[in-house]
Design a protein around this motif. Structure first.
Motif, mmCIF file in Angstrom:
data_model
loop_
_atom_site.group_PDB
_atom_site.id
_atom_site.type_symbol
_atom_site.label_atom_id
_atom_site.label_comp_id
_atom_site.label_asym_id
_atom_site.label_seq_id
_atom_site.Cartn_x
_atom_site.Cartn_y
_atom_site.Cartn_z
ATOM 1 N N VAL A 288 63.093 34.885 7.519
ATOM 2 C CA VAL A 288 63.199 34.400 6.147
ATOM 3 C C VAL A 288 63.616 32.928 6.134
ATOM 4 C CG1 VAL A 288 64.248 34.867 3.894
ATOM 5 C CG2 VAL A 288 64.059 36.701 5.570
ATOM 6 N N PRO A 289 63.027 32.098 5.266
ATOM 7 C CA PRO A 289 63.534 30.740 5.087
ATOM 8 C C PRO A 289 65.010 30.760 4.700
ATOM 9 C CG PRO A 289 61.420 30.994 4.006
ATOM 10 C CD PRO A 289 61.845 32.365 4.425
ATOM 11 N N PRO A 290 65.797 29.786 5.130
ATOM 12 C CA PRO A 290 67.255 29.871 4.997
ATOM 13 C C PRO A 290 67.782 29.990 3.578
ATOM 14 C CG PRO A 290 66.556 27.715 5.817
ATOM 15 C CD PRO A 290 65.378 28.594 5.889
ATOM 16 N N ASN B 61 66.138 31.304 0.915
ATOM 17 C CA ASN B 61 65.381 32.262 0.100
ATOM 18 C C ASN B 61 66.244 33.470 -0.268
ATOM 19 O OD1 ASN B 61 63.580 34.398 -0.693
ATOM 20 N ND2 ASN B 61 61.891 33.301 0.257
ATOM 21 N N GLU C 255 64.929 39.685 0.648
ATOM 22 C CA GLU C 255 65.703 40.892 0.956
ATOM 23 C C GLU C 255 65.719 41.883 -0.210
ATOM 24 O OE1 GLU C 255 68.274 38.076 3.707
ATOM 25 O OE2 GLU C 255 67.193 37.800 1.824
ATOM 26 N N PHE D 234 66.737 41.478 8.783
ATOM 27 C CA PHE D 234 66.414 40.092 8.487
ATOM 28 C C PHE D 234 67.117 39.119 9.426
ATOM 29 C CE2 PHE D 234 66.077 42.644 4.697
ATOM 30 C CZ PHE D 234 64.868 42.259 4.156
ATOM 31 N N ARG E 222 67.435 34.633 9.483
ATOM 32 C CA ARG E 222 67.087 33.413 8.743
ATOM 33 C C ARG E 222 66.737 32.271 9.687
ATOM 34 N NH1 ARG E 222 67.667 33.412 3.379
ATOM 35 N NH2 ARG E 222 68.418 35.410 2.581
ATOM 36 N N ASP F 50 66.390 28.365 10.824
ATOM 37 C CA ASP F 50 67.452 27.358 10.898
ATOM 38 C C ASP F 50 67.108 26.147 10.035
ATOM 39 O OD1 ASP F 50 69.529 25.727 11.608
ATOM 40 O OD2 ASP F 50 69.089 25.704 13.756
ATOM 41 N N SER F 51 68.059 25.733 9.201
ATOM 42 C CA SER F 51 67.830 24.603 8.296
ATOM 43 C C SER F 51 68.481 23.314 8.766
ATOM 44 C CB SER F 51 68.371 24.939 6.897
ATOM 45 O OG SER F 51 69.771 25.161 6.950
ATOM 46 N N TYR G 190 61.455 24.322 9.632
ATOM 47 C CA TYR G 190 61.846 25.729 9.713
ATOM 48 C C TYR G 190 61.017 26.463 10.765
ATOM 49 C CZ TYR G 190 64.275 25.165 5.170
ATOM 50 O OH TYR G 190 65.103 24.773 4.152
ATOM 51 N N PRO H 103 66.154 32.561 15.820
ATOM 52 C CA PRO H 103 66.203 33.742 14.955
ATOM 53 C C PRO H 103 65.233 34.842 15.363
ATOM 54 C CG PRO H 103 65.306 31.839 13.769
ATOM 55 C CD PRO H 103 65.862 31.331 15.053
ATOM 56 N N TYR I 179 63.720 28.870 -5.864
ATOM 57 C CA TYR I 179 64.653 29.988 -5.772
ATOM 58 C C TYR I 179 65.448 30.234 -7.052
ATOM 59 C CZ TYR I 179 63.496 29.337 -0.845
ATOM 60 O OH TYR I 179 62.825 29.189 0.343
#
Length: 244
Positions: free
Chosen positions: A12-14, A16, A20, A35, A37, A39-40, A60, A67, A167
């Motif tokens: 998952v993008p960090p 978002n 979930e 899940f 995440r 890394d940003s 990402y 991850p 988001y």
């Protein structure tokens, strides 16, 4: 034991917050969803914001190894990259390389959200597509090009207006986007983006539009279940999952 039918892993993008709860909401009994995440730290721009989204997306994807290997520890049957924009930035011709990379990192079957959508559209015999996106113009244009390269005729197209952060968007806005993107000749409507809340309005949209409506999270779960060998009609989230 959790996941006694199957376990699904999701990258998952960090920032978002949508993936979930939507996947938990749709997952059938006996299926657990796990899940990790991305890394940003390599991106200075805010998650979900339009500014620098393309650069952030690529950063990402570059963070996948950490991850992905962590997620592999729960032994998922399938791993999904729940990040549709990553496929758009990567390009249709490079999609197999991306999913194969994730499979190598996790040691199991892997797919992207866009690959799940493609399988769903083919399953529903879609040729002419209406596309609604919440992205800035650059990513939206890449998305349109992606689906054209995949062989679909884009007969309806709309970007969600006045997005400050994907988001922060709502199901009500997703509903309006689908209606505005739709065109009389479209076989189906695609609401792109795992961060856009959609699953609560898919059923009502299909009733109102009289055609299938596909979203990134809905298609991702459908295809992951299919690959994991879980066959079950799931009601309330559109005909793709209900099998109608």
């Amino acid at each position: 034991m959790l996941g006694w039918r199957t376990r699904i892993g999701v990258l998952v993008p960090p920032g978002n917050p949508t993936v979930e709860p939507e996947l938990y909401r749709m997952a059938p009994r006996g299926v657990s969803v796990h899940f990790a995440r991305l890394d940003s730290t390599a991106s200075a721009s805010a998650p979900g914001a339009p500014a620098a989204m393309e650069d952030r997306t690529r950063a990402y994807v570059d963070s996948l190894p950490g991850p992905a290997r962590t997620l592999a520890a729960v032994n998922p049957a399938v791993v999904v990259l729940a990040f549709t924009a990553a496929s758009y930035a990567n390009g249709f011709k490079n999609e197999e390389t991306l999913s194969e990379r994730i499979a190598e990192l996790t040691g199991t079957r892997a797919l992207t959200a866009a690959q799940a959508i493609l399988a769903a559209l083919r399953h529903l015999h879609v040729k002419k597509l209406a596309l609604g996106t919440p992205y800035p113009e650059a990513i939206s244009a890449l998305g349109k090009a992606y689906w054209e390269a995949a062989g679909f005729q884009i007969v309806g197209y709309r970007r969600l207006a006045n997005v400050e952060n994907i988001y922060d968007e709502s199901e009500e806005r997703a509903y309006r986007l689908a209606r505005e993107a739709d065109a009389p000749g479209a076989d189906a409507v695609l609401l792109s983006g795992t961060g856009l809340p959609t699953v609560g309005v898919l059923e009502v949209l299909e009733r109102d539009l009289g055609k299938p409506v596909i979203s990134s999270n809905q298609a991702s779960l459908w295809r992951a279940l299919d690959l994991a060998g879980v066959r079950e009609s799931i009601s309330g989230f559109g005909r793709l999952l209900s099998g109608v």
